[in-house]
Design an enzyme around this catalytic site. Sequence first.
Site, PDB file in Angstrom:
ATOM      1  N   SER A  79       0.736  -1.194   0.120  1.00  0.00           N
ATOM      2  CA  SER A  79      -0.054  -0.071  -0.005  1.00  0.00           C
ATOM      3  C   SER A  79       0.947   1.294  -0.094  1.00  0.00           C
ATOM      4  O   SER A  79       0.378   2.453  -0.605  1.00  0.00           O
ATOM      5  CB  SER A  79      -0.900   0.047   1.261  1.00  0.00           C
ATOM      6  OG  SER A  79      -0.446   0.083   2.355  1.00  0.00           O
ATOM      7  N   ALA A  81       3.773   1.315  -1.116  1.00  0.00           N
ATOM      8  CA  ALA A  81       4.302   1.440  -2.657  1.00  0.00           C
ATOM      9  C   ALA A  81       3.439   2.318  -3.742  1.00  0.00           C
ATOM     10  O   ALA A  81       3.865   2.932  -4.522  1.00  0.00           O
ATOM     11  CB  ALA A  81       4.979   0.242  -3.214  1.00  0.00           C
ATOM     12  N   ASP A 123       7.232   2.532   6.077  1.00  0.00           N
ATOM     13  CA  ASP A 123       6.988   1.888   4.762  1.00  0.00           C
ATOM     14  C   ASP A 123       7.233   3.064   3.774  1.00  0.00           C
ATOM     15  O   ASP A 123       7.850   2.748   2.708  1.00  0.00           O
ATOM     16  CB  ASP A 123       5.733   1.228   4.641  1.00  0.00           C
ATOM     17  CG  ASP A 123       5.605  -0.194   5.374  1.00  0.00           C
ATOM     18  OD1 ASP A 123       6.485  -0.220   6.090  1.00  0.00           O
ATOM     19  OD2 ASP A 123       4.620  -0.820   5.066  1.00  0.00           O
TER      20      ASP A 123
HETATM   21  O1  PMV Z   1       3.376  -5.851   8.375  1.00  0.00           O
HETATM   22  P1  PMV Z   1       3.985  -4.588   8.116  1.00  0.00           P
HETATM   23  O2  PMV Z   1       4.958  -4.788   6.843  1.00  0.00           O
HETATM   24  O3  PMV Z   1       2.962  -3.328   7.825  1.00  0.00           O
HETATM   25  O4  PMV Z   1       4.863  -4.137   9.391  1.00  0.00           O
HETATM   26  C1  PMV Z   1       4.412  -3.755  10.548  1.00  0.00           C
HETATM   27  C2  PMV Z   1       5.462  -3.361  11.446  1.00  0.00           C
HETATM   28  C3  PMV Z   1       4.896  -3.017  12.712  1.00  0.00           C
HETATM   29  O5  PMV Z   1       6.238  -2.884  13.576  1.00  0.00           O
HETATM   30  C4  PMV Z   1       4.409  -4.252  13.579  1.00  0.00           C
HETATM   31  C5  PMV Z   1       4.050  -1.797  12.950  1.00  0.00           C
HETATM   32  C6  PMV Z   1       4.596  -0.505  12.476  1.00  0.00           C
HETATM   33  O6  PMV Z   1       4.079   0.228  12.040  1.00  0.00           O
HETATM   34  O7  PMV Z   1       5.865  -0.477  12.716  1.00  0.00           O
END
Ligand code: PMV
Length: 289
Positions: A79, A81, A123
Amino acid sequence: MATWSAPGKVFLFGEHAVVYGKPGVAMAIKPRVFVTVRKSRNPTRPRSPYINECFKRMGVWGSVYIRSQLQSSSGLGSSAAVTVATLCAINDEFGLGHAREDIADMAFTIEKKVQRGRASPTDTYVSTNGGIVLISGDARRRLPPQGLQLVVGNTMVPHSTTKMVEMVGDLRAKRPEIVDPILDAIGAVTFAALHSIHNPKELGRCMDMNNALLEALGVGHPTSSRLILAARASGAYGAKITGAGGGGCIIALCPKRAKNRVAGAIEACNGRAIITTIDTVGARKEKHD
Ligand code: PMV
């Protein structure tokens, strides 16, 4: 017509603990999302709250076409990206002149809004800029790129990041005397990993420790455990859950010669394997007609 792409990401270390201010390390990977935006009087676009928000923020309207190498809801940052590539393509197609940092900020605001406040900037930052990023509290710092050879194993069990983050939060509220030391230990493993970044064997050991601590937090899943054990047994230096857990994906750090064997072992457990390495580019212009 403008086409831009942006990469997915994996958490190398520290997921969940980053939510509580501990350090975490994320890395952009090769699979990407490609987004084409075209000025249009009658825009057609996929139904996505992320894409709608991108246009709303930019104050323009256009058609969108998406091609993705990333499975959604698997923890590989699809999402983010999509959001980053869409913002870049709108920016280009309509000549809006936003800088890369603006795009990363806007993408984070959009993710946060769509996910009702539950999003870290990790992200969107990693997808915009590429490379390896150390997250610590509110700070993001790009680290020197490393040629880590990874195999991603998708359990094909969809997970909800929001639900998993909530679950760890509930456990912490109930058992702070157990959960806080686990989160501290994850932070310590992340620092140890940073000191061993040039030593794949040691880094693999850190991944194994990080995984044990994630399991202790309750974010494991029988399928991810199967893939992790298969990856280790077929020659990986180490393997762990990546992202929120409860399904989603695992990563295995591998010697170059073992990558295909590890990928085969993951597929033999009904996982989907992606052999990949670092993406140092981040959001990238593909085409403008
Ligand atoms: O599942 P993903 O890739 O969205 O990773 C979540 C990572 C967490 O540390 C659990 C939450 C965050 O926002 O950092």
